[in-house]
Enzyme design. Structure first.
Site, PDB file in Angstrom:
ATOM      1  N   ASP A   1      23.116  46.525  34.267  1.00  0.00           N
ATOM      2  CA  ASP A   1      23.305  45.225  34.928  1.00  0.00           C
ATOM      3  C   ASP A   1      24.353  45.262  36.042  1.00  0.00           C
ATOM      4  O   ASP A   1      25.237  46.106  36.079  1.00  0.00           O
ATOM      5  CB  ASP A   1      23.665  44.136  33.905  1.00  0.00           C
ATOM      6  CG  ASP A   1      24.918  44.467  33.108  1.00  0.00           C
ATOM      7  OD1 ASP A   1      25.127  45.649  32.765  1.00  0.00           O
ATOM      8  OD2 ASP A   1      25.709  43.538  32.834  1.00  0.00           O
TER       9      ASP A   1
ATOM     10  N   GLU B   1      25.662  44.471  29.939  1.00  0.00           N
ATOM     11  CA  GLU B   1      26.954  44.973  29.468  1.00  0.00           C
ATOM     12  C   GLU B   1      28.073  44.059  29.929  1.00  0.00           C
ATOM     13  O   GLU B   1      29.016  43.786  29.181  1.00  0.00           O
ATOM     14  CB  GLU B   1      27.197  46.395  29.990  1.00  0.00           C
ATOM     15  CG  GLU B   1      28.386  47.099  29.340  1.00  0.00           C
ATOM     16  CD  GLU B   1      29.743  46.605  29.810  1.00  0.00           C
ATOM     17  OE1 GLU B   1      30.656  46.480  28.987  1.00  0.00           O
ATOM     18  OE2 GLU B   1      29.900  46.327  31.018  1.00  0.00           O
ATOM     19  N   GLU B   2      27.964  43.568  31.151  1.00  0.00           N
ATOM     20  CA  GLU B   2      29.070  42.788  31.726  1.00  0.00           C
ATOM     21  C   GLU B   2      29.309  41.480  30.977  1.00  0.00           C
ATOM     22  O   GLU B   2      30.412  40.944  31.015  1.00  0.00           O
ATOM     23  CB  GLU B   2      28.801  42.499  33.211  1.00  0.00           C
ATOM     24  CG  GLU B   2      28.773  43.747  34.097  1.00  0.00           C
ATOM     25  CD  GLU B   2      30.129  44.421  34.256  1.00  0.00           C
ATOM     26  OE1 GLU B   2      31.112  43.928  33.681  1.00  0.00           O
ATOM     27  OE2 GLU B   2      30.184  45.458  34.945  1.00  0.00           O
TER      28      GLU B   2
ATOM     29  N   HIS C   1      34.605  46.051  39.981  1.00  0.00           N
ATOM     30  CA  HIS C   1      34.436  44.595  40.116  1.00  0.00           C
ATOM     31  C   HIS C   1      35.005  44.053  41.438  1.00  0.00           C
ATOM     32  O   HIS C   1      35.139  42.848  41.595  1.00  0.00           O
ATOM     33  CB  HIS C   1      35.035  43.823  38.921  1.00  0.00           C
ATOM     34  CG  HIS C   1      34.338  44.108  37.617  1.00  0.00           C
ATOM     35  ND1 HIS C   1      34.344  43.239  36.548  1.00  0.00           N
ATOM     36  CD2 HIS C   1      33.593  45.152  37.210  1.00  0.00           C
ATOM     37  CE1 HIS C   1      33.655  43.757  35.541  1.00  0.00           C
ATOM     38  NE2 HIS C   1      33.189  44.928  35.923  1.00  0.00           N
TER      39      HIS C   1
HETATM   40 ZN   LIG Z   1      32.202  46.148  34.658  1.00  0.00          ZN
HETATM   41 ZN   LIG Z   2      30.972  48.850  33.644  1.00  0.00          ZN
END
Ligand SMILES: [Zn+2]
Ligand SMILES: [Zn+2]
Length: 393
Positions: free
Chosen positions: A80, A138-139, A364
């Protein structure tokens, strides 16, 4: 026959980089990895793997079966992207407005496909099987749970679980392989402080929740500094403070949000219970009431001490001993931790930071990028670690 996975990975490096760049241009948010999952499933099918889709909504599982029985090795990759508008001069910049692969999961997916390419030619010698797990979301920390609910850890149940994260803040060529808890367990909390609102000019007729909330923010900082053993570590960050709304109104409610990060269960318990005690105690002292909600997102990510030496031996041909970092840890969280609560395993942090002077931005960040030379290296190390379990030397 000596296996040289790095030579094989270097041979397909152009293809691996092309996968990564294509995925990077078409990032998809948590549980919307539809195009990504389609590409993954198609590639795995072409290699002759038995493929199941829709596991945990958009997850993909591929089984590479060997010629005879043996252990099941799970390799996990996340797919993702993040809701970030990318700022990049690269030709492979995101084509989807407001969505970006800013954590490197495009690279992880490409590495996963590469590992399948590296291992599938050896299936006739393989004793056991490899379970390729391409995970959504996952995020948002719920993709692993969704896949486990859909049975990813059964039929067959993995004996060992391996995975990696590209790590842009470590230089290319370094690899973190550390025993124990290497990534923190993460909690999110919200504290609602209720008082009695009123006129800003008549505070004595109110019970001011805003003033109480400021005291709570300060007092919460005593948890890490005064309650947690200094030889342990923890983070408690208040990240949001809301109280409405005009210069002459004392509000009736204030709202705080934040996160707790810990590596050990006893520290986690101390931080959680003190969060409640401090918030409710201070609010009461200030004539208000506090409601405290704290939710565990992920446990700490713990590498198994028996798996580490196997991985270290497997990657030794591809990386010099002084480039292995035995204590690389982070207060970031990863939901690979959820799989590793059930299955012993190891999660590698693969250095992918530019070493040619290009700026390095953290994960990020809207300008995040990494050195793509880490892709074949990461694939070779992971394939070699899998081979250590299923391909006799
Ligand atoms: Zn991340
Ligand atoms: Zn990651």
């Amino acid at each position: 026959m000596t296996l040289d996975f790095l030579a094989d990975a270097t041979g397909i490096a152009e293809q691996v980089i092309n996968w990564r760049r294509d995925l990077h241009q078409h990032p998809e948010l948590a549980f919307n990895e539809i195009r990504t999952a389609t590409i993954v499933a198609e590639e795995l099918r072409q290699l002759g793997l038995e493929v199941a889709t829709g596991i945990g909504k958009t997850g993909v599982v591929g089984i590479l079966s060997g010629a005879s029985d043996g252990p099941t090795v799970m390799v996990r990759f996340d797919m993702d992207a993040l809701p970030i508008k990318e700022i990049s001069p690269a030709p492979y910049v995101s084509q989807t407005p407001g969505v970006m692969h800013a954590c490197g999961h495009d690279g992880h997916t490409a590495i996963g496909l590469a590992v399948a390419h590296l291992l599938s030619p050896h299936r006739s010698r393989m004793q056991g099987q490899v379970k390729f797990v391409f995970q959504p979301a996952e995020e948002t920390s719920n993709g692993a749970y969704a896949m486990i609910e859909d049975g990813v850890l059964e039929n067959p149940r993995p004996d060992v679980a391996l995975g990696l994260h590209l790590w842009a803040t470590a230089p290319l060529g370094q690899v973190g392989v550390a025993p124990g808890a290497i990534m923190a367990g993460a909690d999110i909390f919200e504290i609602v402080i209720r008082g009695k609102g009123g006129h800003g000019a008549l505070p004595h007729e109110t019970r001011d929740p805003l003033l109480a909330a400021t005291q709570v923010v300060n007092a919460l900082q005593s948890i890490v500094s005064r309650n947690v053993n200094p030889l342990d570590s923890a983070v408690l960050s208040v990240t949001s403070f809301e109280a409405a709304s005009a210069f002459n109104i004392i509000p009736s409610e204030a709202r705080l949000k934040g996160t707790i990060r810990t590596y050990a269960n006893d520290v986690h318990e101390i931080a959680r219970s003190r969060l409640h005690e401090v918030s409710t105690g201070i609010a009461t002292a200030m004539g208000c009431e506090a409601e405290v909600m704290c939710t565990r997102l992920t446990p700490p990510l713990v590498n198994d001490p028996d798996v580490i030496p196997v991985v270290l031996r497997a990657i030794a041909p591809y990386i010099e001993p002084n480039r292995i970092l035995p204590d690389l840890k982070t207060t970031g969280a990863e939901d690979m931790a959820i799989f590793l609560e059930h299955i012993p395993g190891c999660f590698l942090l693969v250095g992918a930071g530019f070493t040619d002077g290009r700026a390095i931005y953290p994960h990020h960040h809207p300008q995040f990028d990494f050195d793509e030379s880490a892709l074949p290296l990461g694939a070779a190390m992971l394939a070699s670690a899998v081979a250590a379990y299923v391909i006799p030397g």
